[in-house]
Design an enzyme around this catalytic site. Structure first.
Site: not given
Ligand code: 1PR
Length: 585
Positions: A437, A279
């Site tokens: 999400d 991320d």
């Molecule tokens: O909506 O097209 O602009 O895409 C945004 C992208 O960014 C989406 O794929 C969304 O999942 C991601 N995203 C947005 N905000 C966050 C955040 O964390 N605040 N990350 C985010 C989401 C989720 C996973 C993470 C897993 C594994 N991250 O990709 O890496 O949950 O984590 P873990 O193994 O530590 O539990 P758009």
């Protein structure tokens, strides 16, 4: 800037290599029935004397940056084909076909490229076709067809049959059965190589003399052909780690002393993938950093509420590649509010990473149409194209796909104009991931909501026995009136090739994946599903593969915090009888 219109081939003119505008100026029209060998007489073979140069046929419809990077990594210079004579004077020709069959044939048929290619191959000059570069050698394809191919090998390119539940596209690391000595595939028996395709050619009596290996995915299909100096592979050597680099090295004829001998592997089928996710966002100092949230909250909540900084994206991606990650994903988590093409560091991260990381790269965040402050319009296709040009193999769409699916379910009409539809039409659905999400919403009874519910393994805080999974946009900030189940089915119909299934409740908690959710979605669709969120121990990976039909498991925190190495996850999966790719060391 308005997005240029799509050509009849479906290839947007702005996506094309410098070759294309020149070709289209010839005024030649595409005739799918035109044979490739009409005007060969005036052409003559003239081998170049530059030994360290590889000639690359890039017709501009997708990402061939990885092939370029792999060739350069192996110490060779690249000469791009600009005119048919460049094909004929090549010492070695690499044809990394990407995109759709018809679009590729259209380009090749213009200005004599197809004729030159046929002539080069018929003269047995060193040739390596990759993916579509293999399929184009055959007689015809059913992809948006029938469309005539180069006709050098008997056979028709057809789609995998998903009617009995086979997941299509065939994405991931599979093994091949060598059927004849090819000189370049000697070491790959029992090793995994990376495939990503929905179309394939079946072996037959008519083409059996060409076949050098087959692969099994629902059925046995042709994974490579060889005759003399002519080679073509359905898989991607440039994305197959050390095994793939060894194939390229052999084709490019580097001295055998440099060619590492690979240990004979024991792989036998499509592997479950382990994906490392980064991320990425700009921190308060303006640096692009890898961060990681707890249930999507990436701030420290101490020391000034700073964005958690877990390292530099390029370095970490390189490390995960060496550690054995089967893919690396970058999610630009503030892409929903910033304009990604304004985020040049992110593009630079992709460019630098793809120079040394030879497994697939996915990038997501902010892929949508955008109008900047001065009123300039950018289409999502342009945003995606820039990501592909910078080294991405797949793009991932989050928020925009939710809004598109809502609209589709409301109207029942596929407009063809959404980001998802446009990008998958031009680049193929295997290049488009939809990132979901969702947040778990407990209910007492399935009748309480209009969305699909599951009976949950662990009841909710008030003893609720059911839950639905509400989709969110803008990084979990806004809940939408659509469930993950409804979204997954809709985006599959609209052209998604894969689903990245997160879960806000489990994200960063290290308590395991949401099995109820992953089971629900992986059984609802026939495209591959990547389970994400919650990995905290090796057992969580075996659990998700044993209890659900997920094709891959993605994790972030467990790897960033160096709690468990990727190889330990894979060794555990092997012990549990789950096939994985063990990288060659
Ligand atoms: O909506 O097209 O602009 O895409 C945004 C992208 O960014 C989406 O794929 C969304 O999942 C991601 N995203 C947005 N905000 C966050 C955040 O964390 N605040 N990350 C985010 C989401 C989720 C996973 C993470 C897993 C594994 N991250 O990709 O890496 O949950 O984590 P873990 O193994 O530590 O539990 P758009």
């Amino acid at each position: 800037m308005e997005a240029p219109p799509l050509s009849s081939s479906g290839v947007a003119s702005h996506l094309r290599s410098p070759l294309l505008p020149r070709l289209s100026n010839t005024g030649g029209t595409w005739n799918p029935r035109k044979p490739c060998s009409k005007s060969k007489k005036h052409l003559s073979i003239r081998a170049s004397s530059q030994d360290s140069t590889v000639t690359l046929l890039d017709y501009g419809a997708g990402n061939v940056r990885s092939v370029r990077n792999a060739i350069r990594y192996l110490g060779f210079d690249i000469k791009d084909v600009q005119k048919p004579e460049d094909i004929l004077s090549a010492n070695r020709l690499v044809f990394p076909g990407v995109g759709a069959f018809a679009a590729a044939m259209e380009v090749l048929n213009q200005n004599g490229m197809a004729d030159a290619l046929c002539m080069y191959i018929e003269k047995d000059r060193p040739f390596l076709g990759i993916c579509l570069g293999l399929q184009l050698l055959f007689e015809s394809s059913e992809e948006n067809g029938p469309v005539k191919g180069l006709g050098l090998i008997p056979g028709v390119v057809g789609r995998f049959d998903s009617s009995s539940g086979l997941r299509v596209p065939h994405i991931g690391w599979n093994t091949v059965q060598i059927t004849k000595d090819s000189g370049i595939l000697d070491d790959i028996e029992g090793q995994h190589v990376y495939f990503v395709h929905s179309y394939r050619v079946l072996p037959s009596d008519a083409n059996k003399d060409w076949i050098s290996s087959t692969c099994n995915y629902g059925e046995s299909f042709i994974s490579s052909i060889t005759r003399g100096n002519i080679h073509a592979v359905q898989f991607h050597p440039e994305k197959s780690g050390d095994v793939g680099l060894s194939i390229l090295r052999k084709f490019l004829n580097t001295s055998s002393s440099k060619t590492k001998k690979l240990a004979c592997g024991k792989a036998s089928k499509l592997a479950k993938r382990v994906i490392s996710c980064l991320d990425v966002r700009t921190n308060d100092k303006g640096d692009l950093v890898v961060t990681k949230g707890d249930q999507y909250d990436v701030r420290e909540h101490r020391d000034g509420d700073e964005v958690r900084n877990l390292g530099k994206p390029v370095e970490l991606a390189g490390q995960y590649y060496k550690d054995g990650a089967d893919e690396v994903s970058f999610l630009n988590i503030t892409g929903f509010r910033d304009f990604p093409l304004g985020d040049l560091p992110m593009l630079q991260v992709l460019r630098c990473t793809s120079e040394n990381v030879f497994v697939p790269l996915t990038v997501g965040g902010g892929i949508r149409d955008f109008t900047d402050g001065s009123g300039r319009h950018y289409s999502s296709l342009e945003v995606a194209s820039e990501y592909f040009r910078s080294g991405a193999d797949k793009i991932s769409i989050g928020s925009d796909a939710v809004l598109t699916a809502e609209e589709y379910l409301r109207t029942g009409v596929k407009t063809g104009k959404s980001s998802l539809e446009q990008i998958s039409r031009v680049y193929g659905n295997q290049a488009v991931v939809v990132s979901i999400d969702p947040r778990r919403m407990y209910v007492r009874s399935p009748d309480d909501v209009e969305f699909k519910t599951v009976k949950v393994t662990t009841p909710g805080p008030f003893g609720e026995e059911y839950a639905w999974y509400q989709c969110t946009v803008s990084g979990g900030r806004e809940g939408r009136p659509i469930g993950a189940y409804e979204l997954a089915k809709a985006v599959e119909e609209l052209g998604a090739g894969e689903i990245l299934l997160n879960c806000i409740d489990c994200d960063g908690q290290g308590q395991g994946f949401d099995i109820d959710l992953i089971k629900l979605i992986s059984e609802a669709v026939t495209i591959p599903v990547i389970a994400s969120s919650g990995a905290g121990a090796v057992e969580h990976f075996s659990e998700v593969f044993k209890k659900t039909s997920a094709s891959a498991a993605l994790a972030a925190g467990i790897f960033h915090r160096k709690e468990v190495p990727i190889l330990s996850v894979k060794e555990h999966l092997l012990q549990e009888g789950i096939e994985v790719r063990i990288p060659w060391t």
